[in-house]
Design a protein around this motif. Structure first.
Motif, short mmCIF file in Angstrom:
data_model
loop_
_atom_site.label_atom_id
_atom_site.label_comp_id
_atom_site.label_asym_id
_atom_site.label_seq_id
_atom_site.Cartn_x
_atom_site.Cartn_y
_atom_site.Cartn_z
N THR A 1 0.86 -1.19 0.00
CA THR A 1 0.00 0.00 0.00
C THR A 1 0.89 1.23 0.00
O THR A 1 1.68 1.43 0.92
CB THR A 1 -0.91 0.02 1.24
N ARG B 1 1.50 5.44 -0.36
CA ARG B 1 0.89 6.75 -0.18
C ARG B 1 1.84 7.83 -0.68
O ARG B 1 3.05 7.71 -0.53
CB ARG B 1 0.53 6.98 1.29
N ALA C 1 -6.43 -2.45 0.40
CA ALA C 1 -5.70 -1.18 0.33
C ALA C 1 -6.67 -0.01 0.19
O ALA C 1 -6.50 1.04 0.82
CB ALA C 1 -4.72 -1.21 -0.83
N ASP D 1 -8.62 0.34 3.42
CA ASP D 1 -7.70 0.44 4.56
C ASP D 1 -8.18 -0.38 5.75
O ASP D 1 -8.11 0.05 6.90
CB ASP D 1 -7.49 1.90 4.96
N THR E 1 -2.63 -2.84 5.00
CA THR E 1 -3.40 -2.07 5.98
C THR E 1 -2.92 -2.38 7.38
O THR E 1 -2.33 -3.44 7.63
CB THR E 1 -4.90 -2.40 5.87
#
Length: 642
Positions: A25, A27, A259, A262, A304
């Motif tokens: 995942t 960001r 993902a 979450d 997550t």
């Protein structure tokens, strides 16, 4: 073999963010992306993905690379296997010639096992959809569970014929080897050495790993055949490609939803996962009756930090929820628990509710683990001894939480809920923490010699022969080798030409027949020089995407900025700055070479006693090197050395 044009097409199509995002995942973090490293366990993200460079790098363990090397490392694939994986992802056709018998024999055992499993999946699917027995028995069972056709296809469900020799005969006829059919566990040998189908007469649930490869199978006896049968389910035995405590059923189908949402829902069985998908809730996986393992938790943690245990409300469901609690908490997962009403499991509940209703029920009914254990262990419990044991169990769970603030918050909530002073609970929690540390200490024998801590070295790291100066110089070549630092330099024939960093370093070292200690550095410099006059040649892109995965990994590592500096502190990369840094590094390289040679000469002089001619020759060279060292020191801005 994959032809060169196809390889280049695959490299061009592969997007590093897209590829890494299949497993981690990510960001946004400025110009880059950040996530938890998939190669080692960490709670704070240190895995950086750079879209501009097309690389990834972990600042914790050092692993990373380009899309190909990432897949090779993460999926334990060879270079050709990783190319095929990417080709499949980006729908790039690969035309390959038929392998010779010798090449087939040279294929790895692991790859052969995956190939057998892939064939088995297609075989079981085909039986379910097209064979009379599959339709009348297998499909009828799935219909009775309410599974739609699209869901059956999504999870690639199948059926194995009741004829216990059918699969082995079909596979052997197709050319698959008996040893691999047996090693993956689809068949076993009887006393006569015949291959017997392990799943005959059962519906089939394939286990598909995170990467999409078939790692194993689960077979279920049909309802009518389970009376008096203890072993309702049969799973693949452990093998080189399948370990039940390392796999999660449904992870491949769920990873993107996990993902996105979450959060992951953990259930017990195959049908729980499938029914929830059909209901519209896709961020769900099953551990299929086994205790949660660290590896399974680490896999989930990549996508997550939030998990809800979703189990039946009976005693078995309660036990399943309890046994995974402490391990999840100790690994930094944010844990909630939901036990469904008596008589319902996630499978039956999902079939009776819409996704919206199911989600609303989860939001309203799920509780944090303190409330769950409090209700379970203390509700309506008046026996002082049993209450004491229950409180101890709750505090012991809080003690394994690594985040101190979160741990204190849990403890405060616990004190309020059970009506015991917070100081009492703190003292008990600290005792559990101390006992845990002492237990770890006791696992080390008193007379065990002290050793240095293990240091994780990335696979692309150079050997100890390469000095820091040499690493910095080859890093300059990789990152900026194509950039011009001298304009309109006249060559021996009177022609004017521009000189790049790679050319300058190569010519400067070659003039004195100097080479890097690390051979891979010499290869990089030689190739950079060979391509330096090509239009559009970019050293960083060229070496990151190099066919030699060792060079590719090293280039990806060298391309990373080890520290994130503010704009005012960042190193300038204009022509003058690059020229000055290159010249200075070359002087450092020469100084290092001279220092090493002087140390060698000192040793040889000490050993040359009695040999006047050799002593004279060594002393002459020693004085020359001393003079050169002083000259280099002046250029580097140091005092004259003695």
């Amino acid at each position: 073999m994959i032809d060169r044009a196809t390889v280049e097409k695959i490299k061009e199509a592969a997007n590093i963010v897209d590829v890494v995002g299949e497993f981690v995942t990510l960001r946004k973090a400025g110009m880059n992306y950040k996530g938890l490293c998939p190669f080692h366990n960490e709670k704070t993200p240190s895995f950086i993905v750079s879209p501009s460079r097309g690389t990834c790098h972990c600042f914790g363990c050092g692993k990373g690379g380009n899309p190909i090397s990432f897949i090779m490392e993460h999926e334990q694939m060879t270079y050709p296997e990783a190319l095929r994986w990417l080709a499949n992802k980006y729908h790039i056709e690969i035309k390959e010639r038929e392998l010779s018998d010798e090449e087939k024999r040279e294929q790895s055992e692991r790859e052969s096992m995956f190939i057998v499993n892939e064939y088995a999946l297609k075989y079981f699917e085909d039986i379910l959809h097209h064979h009379e027995e599959g339709q009348s028995i297998g499909m009828q069972y799935f219909r009775s569970r309410g599974f739609r056709d699209d869901i059956i296809q999504k999870f690639q469900l199948g059926f194995d014929l009741t004829n216990r020799y059918a699969f082995a005969n079909a596979a052997l006829k197709k050319g698959y080897k008996g040893e691999f059919i047996e090693k993956v566990g689809i068949c076993y040998k009887n006393d006569r050495g015949e291959l017997i189908d392990r799943y005959s007469g059962r519906v089939i649930f394939p286990w598909i790993g995170v990467s999409g490869k078939v790692v194993g199978f689960g077979g279920r006896k049909l309802d009518a055949a389970t009376k008096g049968v203890q072993q309702k389910y049969v799973n693949s035995p452990d093998s080189d490609i399948y370990h039940k405590d390392r796999e999660l059923y449904g992870i491949y189908q769920a990873k993107k939803a996990i993902a996105k949402e979450d959060r992951v829902y953990m259930v017990e069985g195959y049908t729980d996962v499938i029914s929830m998908h059909q209901c519209g809730i896709e961020n769900v996986v099953a551990n299929s009756g086994t205790a949660l393992s660290l590896h399974q938790i680490h896999v989930l943690h990549r996508f997550t930090s939030n998990i809800t245990l979703l189990y039946d409300g009976d005693s078995a469901g309660i036990h399943a929820a309890l046994r995974g609690t402490d391990m999840l908490l100790s690994e930094g997962m944010n844990l909630k628990v939901l036990l469904l009403p008596d008589g319902d499991d996630p499978d039956s509940f999902a079939r009776k509710h819409t996704a919206a209703d199911f989600r609303q029920y989860i939001e309203e009914k799920q509780t944090d683990f303190i409330q769950f254990k409090t209700d379970l262990l203390l509700k309506n419990e008046h026996d002082p001894l049993k209450r004491s044991e229950g409180i101890n169990s709750i505090v012991q769970s809080i003690a394994v939480v690594q985040n101190q603030i979160l741990r204190d918050t849990y403890l405060h909530d616990c004190a309020q809920r059970i009506g015991i002073s917070e100081s009492t609970l703190i003292n008990q929690m600290n005792k559990f923490i101390r006992d845990g540390r002492e237990q770890k200490t006791r696992t080390v024998q008193p007379d065990t010699p002290k050793v240095a801590p293990t240091v994780i070295i990335p696979s692309s790291a150079p050997s100890s022969h390469a000095s820091k100066v040499q690493q910095m110089l080859i890093q300059m070549v990789v990152r900026h080798g194509n950039k011009i630092i001298y304009n309109n330099v006249e060559d021996e024939e009177g022609n004017l030409q521009n000189i790049s960093i790679a050319q300058y370093v190569y010519l400067n070292l070659s003039a004195d027949e100097l080479r890097f200690d690390e051979e891979i550095y010499n290869r990089i410099l030689d190739e950079a020089m060979a391509h330096s006059n090509e239009d559009g040649f970019q050293t960083e892109s060229y070496f990151i995407n190099h066919d030699d995965i060792t060079i590719s990994n090293l280039a990806a590592d060298l391309s990373q900025d080890k520290f994130h500096l503010s704009e005012s502190q960042q190193v300038r990369n204009d022509q003058e700055s690059l020229r000055n840094r290159t010249v200075h590094l070359l002087l450092d390289f020469r100084m290092e070479y001279v220092e090493n040679r002087l140390n060698t000469l000192k040793r040889e002089i000490a050993q040359a006693t009695g040999d006047s001619e050799r002593m004279k020759s060594l002393m002459t060279e020693y004085m020359e090197k001393m003079s050169l060292r002083n000259e280099l020191a002046k250029k580097l801005g140091n005092n004259i050395l003695v």
